[in-house]
Scaffold this motif. Structure first.
Motif, PDB file in Angstrom:
ATOM      1  N   ASP A 290      53.338  46.470  31.885  1.00 53.79           N
ATOM      2  CA  ASP A 290      53.098  47.473  30.843  1.00 53.79           C
ATOM      3  C   ASP A 290      52.384  48.686  31.446  1.00 53.79           C
ATOM      4  OD1 ASP A 290      51.454  47.292  27.545  1.00 53.79           O
ATOM      5  OD2 ASP A 290      52.555  48.889  28.568  1.00 53.79           O
ATOM      6  N   ARG A 291      51.135  48.809  31.253  1.00 52.89           N
ATOM      7  CA  ARG A 291      50.508  50.021  31.744  1.00 52.89           C
ATOM      8  C   ARG A 291      49.275  49.740  32.574  1.00 52.89           C
ATOM      9  NH1 ARG A 291      47.910  52.112  26.224  1.00 52.89           N
ATOM     10  NH2 ARG A 291      49.930  51.773  25.281  1.00 52.89           N
ATOM     11  N   TYR A 292      49.017  48.433  32.752  1.00 56.69           N
ATOM     12  CA  TYR A 292      47.759  48.080  33.400  1.00 56.69           C
ATOM     13  C   TYR A 292      47.963  47.894  34.891  1.00 56.69           C
ATOM     14  CZ  TYR A 292      46.336  47.513  28.598  1.00 56.69           C
ATOM     15  OH  TYR A 292      46.056  47.742  27.294  1.00 56.69           O
ATOM     16  N   ARG A 293      47.085  48.480  35.647  1.00 55.09           N
ATOM     17  CA  ARG A 293      47.169  48.455  37.091  1.00 55.09           C
ATOM     18  C   ARG A 293      46.696  47.123  37.657  1.00 55.09           C
ATOM     19  NH1 ARG A 293      47.806  48.957  41.779  1.00 55.09           N
ATOM     20  NH2 ARG A 293      47.459  50.761  43.100  1.00 55.09           N
ATOM     21  N   ALA A 294      45.793  46.503  36.939  1.00 57.41           N
ATOM     22  CA  ALA A 294      45.281  45.209  37.381  1.00 57.41           C
ATOM     23  C   ALA A 294      44.815  44.430  36.164  1.00 57.41           C
ATOM     24  CB  ALA A 294      44.121  45.387  38.363  1.00 57.41           C
ATOM     25  N   VAL A 295      44.793  43.121  36.310  1.00 60.13           N
ATOM     26  CA  VAL A 295      44.382  42.243  35.222  1.00 60.13           C
ATOM     27  C   VAL A 295      43.287  41.310  35.710  1.00 60.13           C
ATOM     28  CG1 VAL A 295      45.118  40.453  33.602  1.00 60.13           C
ATOM     29  CG2 VAL A 295      46.712  42.272  34.262  1.00 60.13           C
ATOM     30  N   PHE A 296      42.267  41.131  34.887  1.00 67.10           N
ATOM     31  CA  PHE A 296      41.228  40.145  35.215  1.00 67.10           C
ATOM     32  C   PHE A 296      41.248  39.088  34.121  1.00 67.10           C
ATOM     33  CE2 PHE A 296      37.715  37.999  36.685  1.00 67.10           C
ATOM     34  CZ  PHE A 296      36.575  38.092  35.900  1.00 67.10           C
ATOM     35  N   ILE A 297      41.576  37.858  34.508  1.00 64.90           N
ATOM     36  CA  ILE A 297      41.608  36.771  33.543  1.00 64.90           C
ATOM     37  C   ILE A 297      40.231  36.102  33.511  1.00 64.90           C
ATOM     38  CG2 ILE A 297      42.715  34.613  32.840  1.00 64.90           C
ATOM     39  CD1 ILE A 297      45.142  35.431  34.446  1.00 64.90           C
ATOM     40  N   ALA A 298      39.599  36.177  32.349  1.00 63.94           N
ATOM     41  CA  ALA A 298      38.261  35.563  32.216  1.00 63.94           C
ATOM     42  C   ALA A 298      38.230  34.809  30.901  1.00 63.94           C
ATOM     43  CB  ALA A 298      37.202  36.654  32.248  1.00 63.94           C
ATOM     44  N   ALA A 299      39.186  33.909  30.756  1.00 64.81           N
ATOM     45  CA  ALA A 299      39.381  33.259  29.470  1.00 64.81           C
ATOM     46  C   ALA A 299      38.433  32.093  29.209  1.00 64.81           C
ATOM     47  CB  ALA A 299      40.827  32.776  29.370  1.00 64.81           C
ATOM     48  N   GLY A 300      37.607  31.744  30.166  1.00 65.33           N
ATOM     49  CA  GLY A 300      36.604  30.716  29.916  1.00 65.33           C
ATOM     50  C   GLY A 300      37.172  29.303  29.855  1.00 65.33           C
ATOM     51  N   ALA A 301      36.318  28.384  29.458  1.00 63.92           N
ATOM     52  CA  ALA A 301      36.704  26.976  29.373  1.00 63.92           C
ATOM     53  C   ALA A 301      36.291  26.474  27.995  1.00 63.92           C
ATOM     54  CB  ALA A 301      36.013  26.162  30.470  1.00 63.92           C
ATOM     55  N   HIS A 302      37.206  26.609  27.028  1.00 73.43           N
ATOM     56  CA  HIS A 302      36.842  26.340  25.637  1.00 73.43           C
ATOM     57  C   HIS A 302      37.478  25.099  25.063  1.00 73.43           C
ATOM     58  CE1 HIS A 302      34.875  30.307  24.746  1.00 73.43           C
ATOM     59  NE2 HIS A 302      35.458  30.568  25.895  1.00 73.43           N
ATOM     60  N   LYS A 303      38.104  24.304  25.942  1.00 72.83           N
ATOM     61  CA  LYS A 303      38.771  23.115  25.404  1.00 72.83           C
ATOM     62  C   LYS A 303      37.919  21.906  25.703  1.00 72.83           C
ATOM     63  CE  LYS A 303      42.800  21.504  27.022  1.00 72.83           C
ATOM     64  NZ  LYS A 303      44.224  21.364  27.282  1.00 72.83           N
ATOM     65  N   GLY A 304      37.479  21.215  24.650  1.00 77.71           N
ATOM     66  CA  GLY A 304      36.642  20.032  24.865  1.00 77.71           C
ATOM     67  C   GLY A 304      37.452  18.861  25.376  1.00 77.71           C
ATOM     68  N   ASP A 305      36.831  18.053  26.219  1.00 78.07           N
ATOM     69  CA  ASP A 305      37.520  16.862  26.730  1.00 78.07           C
ATOM     70  C   ASP A 305      37.401  15.728  25.730  1.00 78.07           C
ATOM     71  OD1 ASP A 305      36.482  17.343  30.192  1.00 78.07           O
ATOM     72  OD2 ASP A 305      38.243  18.042  29.091  1.00 78.07           O
ATOM     73  N   ASN A 306      38.401  14.877  25.741  1.00 79.93           N
ATOM     74  CA  ASN A 306      38.363  13.672  24.902  1.00 79.93           C
ATOM     75  C   ASN A 306      37.792  12.511  25.685  1.00 79.93           C
ATOM     76  OD1 ASN A 306      39.470  14.813  22.689  1.00 79.93           O
ATOM     77  ND2 ASN A 306      41.576  14.287  23.271  1.00 79.93           N
ATOM     78  N   MET A 307      37.231  11.569  24.965  1.00 77.49           N
ATOM     79  CA  MET A 307      36.719  10.400  25.655  1.00 77.49           C
ATOM     80  C   MET A 307      37.829   9.426  25.997  1.00 77.49           C
ATOM     81  SD  MET A 307      33.119   9.537  24.011  1.00 77.49           S
ATOM     82  CE  MET A 307      32.986   8.393  25.352  1.00 77.49           C
ATOM     83  N   GLY A 308      38.895   9.473  25.218  1.00 71.64           N
ATOM     84  CA  GLY A 308      39.988   8.555  25.494  1.00 71.64           C
ATOM     85  C   GLY A 308      39.712   7.147  25.001  1.00 71.64           C
ATOM     86  N   ILE A 309      38.914   7.011  23.943  1.00 75.49           N
ATOM     87  CA  ILE A 309      38.666   5.659  23.411  1.00 75.49           C
ATOM     88  C   ILE A 309      39.331   5.533  22.043  1.00 75.49           C
ATOM     89  CG2 ILE A 309      36.528   5.322  24.648  1.00 75.49           C
ATOM     90  CD1 ILE A 309      35.017   6.086  22.137  1.00 75.49           C
ATOM     91  N   ALA A 310      39.456   4.309  21.582  1.00 78.84           N
ATOM     92  CA  ALA A 310      40.122   4.060  20.308  1.00 78.84           C
ATOM     93  C   ALA A 310      39.330   4.673  19.166  1.00 78.84           C
ATOM     94  CB  ALA A 310      40.251   2.548  20.107  1.00 78.84           C
ATOM     95  N   GLY A 311      40.041   5.285  18.258  1.00 76.26           N
ATOM     96  CA  GLY A 311      39.404   5.777  17.045  1.00 76.26           C
ATOM     97  C   GLY A 311      39.062   7.250  17.055  1.00 76.26           C
ATOM     98  N   GLU A 312      39.481   7.944  18.090  1.00 82.92           N
ATOM     99  CA  GLU A 312      39.104   9.361  18.164  1.00 82.92           C
ATOM    100  C   GLU A 312      39.792  10.211  17.106  1.00 82.92           C
ATOM    101  OE1 GLU A 312      39.619   9.876  22.481  1.00 82.92           O
ATOM    102  OE2 GLU A 312      37.764  11.002  22.447  1.00 82.92           O
TER     103      GLU A 312
END
Lengths: 170, 1030
Positions: B728-750
């Motif tokens: 498009d029109r941008y000469r450079a891109v900086f991706i700084a989207a962070g880490a917003h996805k929580g991990d699951n424990m992977g146990i029954a009943g989640e």
């Protein structure tokens, strides 16, 4: 003043001056240990214990009486850290820079001493009271950082303690 | 005393002494431990105090005795009280003024003073196996006490019942290895000497314990000298034709020399040394030879030269000392501890000796545990004990909550063992495999404040001083290596230097004449092997993470700060009352002073040198003060902006990394657009950190400044095609989207209703959405998100909040202040607990089933690995569960591999340039590194802006970030006054009362007043003013 008067009166009594007495004592040391193999180091240790250092005349005497070339005597004196050919202070301050003391702030202690006494390691204060040295481990690593002044060992030394420690030495 | 002339006479004497001591000991024994360390700590005064009290109060049933050092070095002076009936008590850290109370309550009243007594059930004692140190509790100056403990019976047995070959056979069966460092089999060495031709042979004791950090030989010589004498006599007999032994002892050990000397004289008196020992025709004498301060004289051939009165220069071998040693005669040289082990092997048998230890390293070893460890001192453990157990169980871990970094073992010939190898058994084989050597067993523990480059340099300085000078590789090679290390620690190193170091090391090792030269490169090689990135950081980034190499930084706080904030500067300005200028100084390098002043995890404070005196300066709270002052008075301003450039930059994510990059890029004149998917800007600062830590108006105030600078922040605008941005029109891109996805424990009943992810939960609350919070809430995890979620749940109506963490509380990664605050608010923290199942009650969460954990071996991060304890399951009734066990980036918006995505969904980018594999696209912050801190994100944004600027201008990238401070604010250069450096505690920040905290989202921490701020600021030691190395 008192020490000089004692020396003068002793000389008058015995006819032997201070230097003469010291050489006499060194002679005794040589006589006692001279026969043994490897006596040189022990003689040097005792001689240094008497005078505080090893000036050339003493080395010459030892070389002559133990029949060891002066160059070899000098070689031994210059090899071992403990021997010195220059006078040390009345109280020798040894700052331990072994690993444990180093890791626990020994350098700061040394820096403070250097600043307060105006000395580099190996130096001696103008009044002859203190000389400053670094040693590599006095074996009290459990109490780092450690310094020794004369025969006294101080433990867990902080830069702020140094003034008090030194002022207790007259 | 008539010399003993037979085994029977010795046995009779022993029995007599035992009877006499048994009578004597029908009293309360007070043993004062008088090793060198004890004496230097005032133990003699303690002894006198006890004697005085006992005399004054006429306590005829108390016996005050002298004993040797029992290894509790860090706790001297130490006194052991042994009642006639009952358990012994060991008192530590004694002072004269404590003695009367001990006499009153314990000696007279029979009740030990518990608060001054050491816990004898602690691992420090339970994990030790005392053999060599067995006689440290008796008086070394009295031979009779040694005889009472079967002393010299081994010698008697050998002289009357064993042949020399029997003796060597027994030592061989025991598999005794030399305890001086090389671990050579002792029996083999003795056999060589025995079979050498000659009728004049020597045994020598190597007491030239020169390794800094090792002093166990000193302890044995001072405390158990007769065991060494007896061992040498037995060795002399076993080898045959030995009539004279020498004990070479360092001159730095005057007490050891005196004690051994006295012991030799007494042994002679009792007919246990000299001619016709115990009436046999065996004759043996020992002479002491004091050293003269040369480390190299610990080396075998150098030591022998020294005894011969010469310079301590080693000589080539062959001929080996076993054939041509002292005075040209066959000689065995053994370490103090080796000799000390011999009598017990003879008396108790080889099988007893070999009953502990590892496969190829039998028996016990005394170790000096020193450095950054809580219980410094001498310990004795079976060989093969894991290093981590020694440091953490015996040693009690690292003081001041610092992180373990490495253990240096083997002195200047040894090496470092890092965190990843904490499970290593301490024995000869395992330690050698890691590139180190056992040496005499000195273990110097180092923490995060030790620089490995500096440690290597330290050891090379030592080796340079102690090199005898005879051979070129050592004499010339080691100083050359030192020169290179000096260069590196001063920030002048190159990557080529590392190659040269390794080559030099190889050459020195293979061509040096003696052990000193051959092993002196070891510290360099092991630190390079295990801490190469630290060397590279010094060279490439000119960064010393431990803040030790003074030439690389102004002040440790500033150097540790990811954005290199001029901390001494801004603190000094506050001290002077120049608050606005303080803010302006901060703003040059940190676009979010108000925010960081509240939420930063302050790595600066962990390195603050004031902390070594009393407590670190409250750097973070002072920053908040300056920023708040300026905003309240409306004095905030926009930083200068360069002439507008035509290039446009796109930033994905309006979190701290993205906005920080926007700040810098805009200042350079570029036109910046920030795309943010959420309805608010700020990233984790807005949707992660709760309001009671960071009020919304404060947050938005600082983000508004970014807007006012001309940055276009587009909310509710997710990016789903990064390539399109570039096209498009941008000469450079900086991706700084962070880490917003929580991990699951992977146990029954989640999937049951009532189970939330912490990140989701926090975001919803922060965005003002309704969340039904239960009455009894379980939060799983130990990081900041978990603590935040817990404290938020409490404020949202939970009656009880319970945090479950799988390790111990001290291992929780959350900021210490947050954990403390949570506990103050009544939140329960359950350590060593892990959920295994979530229980369902009518379609909603009704409880959680947990298992208890136990900690076993260490993992690579230096923490112990938790394992579930079978059968320990238990249930807790809860009606809401919040999982905060981890978070990762959600990079699903990266399509068609436009940039490489790696482990855990993180974007792969160069650590220094932040460039991805796609030209023009950069990435940084949590989206690359996983969850980190706000200040690290801000630093990443700055680095991205720098990279992008270089990219656009076609310039080469430099890892040293060029910072453009736009204002020169003069700061006082007057160092702190004398009384300002006297110990005084931090000025505490007040907090709102706990009752009020639990029911509102009002900011918990209250600001400093102007007076408080200036007083706290005056605690800064101005490390930036200190010239040169400390």
């Amino acid at each position: 003043m008192g020490k000089i008067t004692t020396e003068v009166s002793k000389q008058r009594e015995t006819g032997i001056g201070y230097a003469g007495r010291i050489f006499g004592q060194i002679q005794n040391v040589i006589d006692e240990t001279g026969g043994q193999s490897g006596a040189l180091i022990r003689v040097l240790q005792q001689a240094q214990g008497l005078i505080g250092y090893l000036p050339p005349p003493v080395l010459k005497t030892i070389s002559r009486d133990l029949k060891i070339p002066l160059s070899e005597v000098y070689g031994v004196v210059s090899f071992y850290h403990f021997f010195t050919m220059v006078p040390k202070g009345k109280f020798i301050i040894q700052v331990c820079l072994g690993t444990s003391c180093y890791v626990k702030g020994g350098r700061k202690v040394l820096a403070t001493l250097k600043k307060d006494l105006g000395l580099e390691p190996g130096g001696i204060t103008p009044d002859g009271k203190f000389s400053l040295e670094t040693v590599r481990c006095l074996g009290c690593c459990g109490l780092s950082p450690v310094i020794a002044v004369g025969e006294d060992v101080y433990r867990k030394v902080k830069a702020g303690d140094l003034k008090d420690i030194l002022s207790s030495y007259k | 005393m008539k010399p003993l002339s037979s085994l029977d006479e010795l046995l009779n004497l022993r029995d007599q002494i035992q009877k006499r001591l048994a009578e004597r000991d029908k009293k309360i024994q007070v043993k004062v431990h008088l090793g060198t360390c004890g004496i230097s700590s005032g133990a003699n005064k303690i002894l006198e105090a006890f004697l005085r009290e006992v005399e004054a109060r006429k306590l005829s049933d108390v016996l005050v005795l002298k004993a040797a050092c029992i290894g509790l070095c860090g706790r001297e002076p130490v006194v052991t009280v042994i009642p006639y009936v009952g358990d012994k008590t060991v008192y530590f850290d004694l002072t004269e003024d404590k003695v009367p109370r001990i006499v009153e309550e314990h000696l007279i009243g029979g009740k030990p003073v518990a608060e001054w007594a050491i816990d004898l059930d602690s691992p420090l004692f339970q994990l030790q196996e005392i053999r060599v140190m067995r006689n440290q509790d008796i008086n070394p100056m009295n031979i009779e006490e040694y005889i009472a403990r079967d002393g010299y019976l081994a010698l008697a047995k050998v002289l009357t019942k064993m042949t020399p070959d029997n003796v060597i056979e027994e030592i061989k069966k025991a598999q005794l290895r030399g305890r001086g460092g090389a671990g050579f089999p002792t029996a083999t060495k003795w056999s060589f000497v025995r079979s050498s031709a000659g009728d004049e042979k020597y045994v020598v004791c190597n007491g030239d314990e020169g390794d800094p950090g090792a002093y166990m030989n000193r302890a044995v010589l001072e405390g158990n000298p007769h065991s060494v004498i007896e061992g040498m006599a037995i060795g002399a007999y076993a080898i045959g034709n030995v009539r004279q032994g020498y004990a070479y002892i360092r001159a730095e050990y005057p007490l050891a020399i005196e004690t051994l000397s006295h012991a030799i004289a007494q042994a002679r008196e009792y007919g246990l040394l000299g001619k016709n020992i115990l009436g046999t025709n065996f004759e043996f004498s020992i002479d002491i030879f004091p050293g003269a301060g040369a480390f190299v004289c610990g080396e075998e051939t150098a030591l022998l030269m020294s005894i011969e009165g010469k310079r301590g220069s080693p000589r080539p071998r062959p001929p080996f000392p076993a054939n041509k040693g002292l005075f040209g005669k066959p000689t065995t040289l053994n370490n103090v501890e080796t000799w000390s082990d011999v009598p017990s092997i003879i008396l108790k048998g080889a099988d007893w000796f070999a009953s502990v230890g590892s496969e190829k390293s039998k028996g016990t070893k005394t170790l000096c545990l020193v450095g950054k460890v809580n219980n410094t001192g001498l310990v004795e453990v079976p060989l093969g004990t894991p290093l981590g157990q020694i440091v953490f169980d015996l040693g009690g871990g690292i003081p001041n909550d610092k992180k373990f970094k490495a253990v240096q073992i083997g002195g200047p010939s040894g090496g470092v063992i890092p965190t990843e190898h904490l499970n290593t058994p301490v024995d000869y084989e395992a330690v050698t495999a890691l590139g180190a050597i056992m040496g005499s067993g000195g273990l110097v523990v180092m923490d995060e404040d030790s620089c490995m480059v500096d440690v290597a340099r330290f050891f090379l300085q030592f080796s340079t001083d102690e090199s005898c000078g005879k051979c070129v590789p050592c004499r010339a090679g080691i100083p050359k290596m030192l020169e290179i290390l000096d260069k590196i620690s001063q920030g002048r190193g190159t990557m080529d230097d590392l190659k040269v170091l390794e080559e030099l090391a190889k050459m020195i090792i293979s061509t040096s004449l003696c052990g000193l030269g051959q092993t002196s490169p070891n510290p360099v090689l092991t630190t390079l092997r295990h801490f190469r990135d630290e060397y590279e950081a010094h060279i490439i980034d000119r960064r010393c993470a431990a803040a030790v190499c003074q030439a690389l930084f102004r002040a440790p706080c500033q150097h540790t700060c990811p954005v290199e904030l001029d901390i001494p500067g801004y603190v000094s300005l506050i001290k002077e009352g120049r608050f606005e200028e303080s803010y302006r100084l901060i703003r040059q390098r940190n676009p979010f002073p108000s925010i960081c002043g509240r939420v930063c995890n302050h790595p600066c404070e962990t390195k603050c040198r004031r902390g070594q005196l009393d407590e670190p300066v409250s750097i973070r709270h002072l920053k908040r003060f300056a920023a708040d002052y300026v905003y309240e008075k409306g004095l905030e301003y926009l930083p200068p902006i360069a002439e507008k450039k035509e290039e446009r930059i796109a930033i994905v994510g309006a979190g701290p990394a993205g906005l920080s990059a926007a700040n810098d890029l805009t200042r350079h004149g570029y036109q910046v657009t920030v795309f943010e998917a959420l309805p608010v800007a700020g990233g984790m600062m807005a949707v992660g950190i709760p309001e009671y830590r960071l009020p919304r108006d404060i947050l938005n105030r600082e983000i508004d400044v970014i807007r006012k600078m001309g940055v276009d922040i587009r909310l509710n605008t997710p990016v789903d095609d990064v390539d399109a941005l570039l096209k498009d029109r941008y000469r450079a891109v900086f991706i700084a989207a962070g880490a917003h996805k929580g991990d699951n424990m992977g146990i029954a009943g989640e999937d049951i209703e009532g189970v939330y992810d912490a990140i989701d939960f926090l975001r919803k609350i922060n965005l003002g959405k309704e969340v039904k919070v239960g009455k009894k809430v379980a939060v799983i995890g130990g990081g900041n998100s978990a603590i935040d979620a817990a404290r938020v749940a409490l404020r949202k109506g939970a009656k009880e909040v319970h945090i479950f963490y799988r390790r111990e509380q001290k291992d929780m990664p959350a900021i210490g202040e947050e954990i403390k605050a949570a506990k103050e608010e009544g939140i329960h923290i359950h350590s060593l607990a892990v959920p295994v199942r979530i229980l369902n009650g009518n379609g909603k969460v009704s409880g959680i089933e947990c298992t208890r954990m136990e900690l076993k071996e260490f993992d690579r991060s230096g923490r112990r690995t938790p394992y579930p304890i079978k059968g320990s399951e238990y249930t807790v009734n809860v009606d809401m569960i919040i999982e905060g066990i981890g978070q990762r980036p959600d990079t699903s918006f990266i399509k068609n591999g436009s940039v490489k995505v790696g482990r855990g969904g993180t974007i792969v980018a160069d650590r220094r340039t932040l460039a991805t594999d796609h030209n023009g696209i950069f990435a940084g912050g949590d989206v690359v590194n996983g969850p980190q801190t706000v200040i690290e994100a801000i630093a990443a944004g700055q680095r991205a802006a720098y990279s992008i600027k270089n990219y656009i201008e076609g310039k080469a990238f430099s890892p040293i970030l060029e910072r453009h401070d736009w204002e020169n604010i003069p700061v006082s250069t007057i160092p702190p006054a004398e009384q300002e450096t006297q110990p005084r505690a931090r000025v505490k920040a007040s907090e709102i009362p706990i009752a009020k905290r639990k029911t509102s989202f009002d900011e918990v921490t209250l600001p400093y007043s102007e007076k408080e701020a200036m007083e706290e600021a005056s605690r800064c030691l101005r490390c930036d003013l200190e010239a040169g190395e400390g």
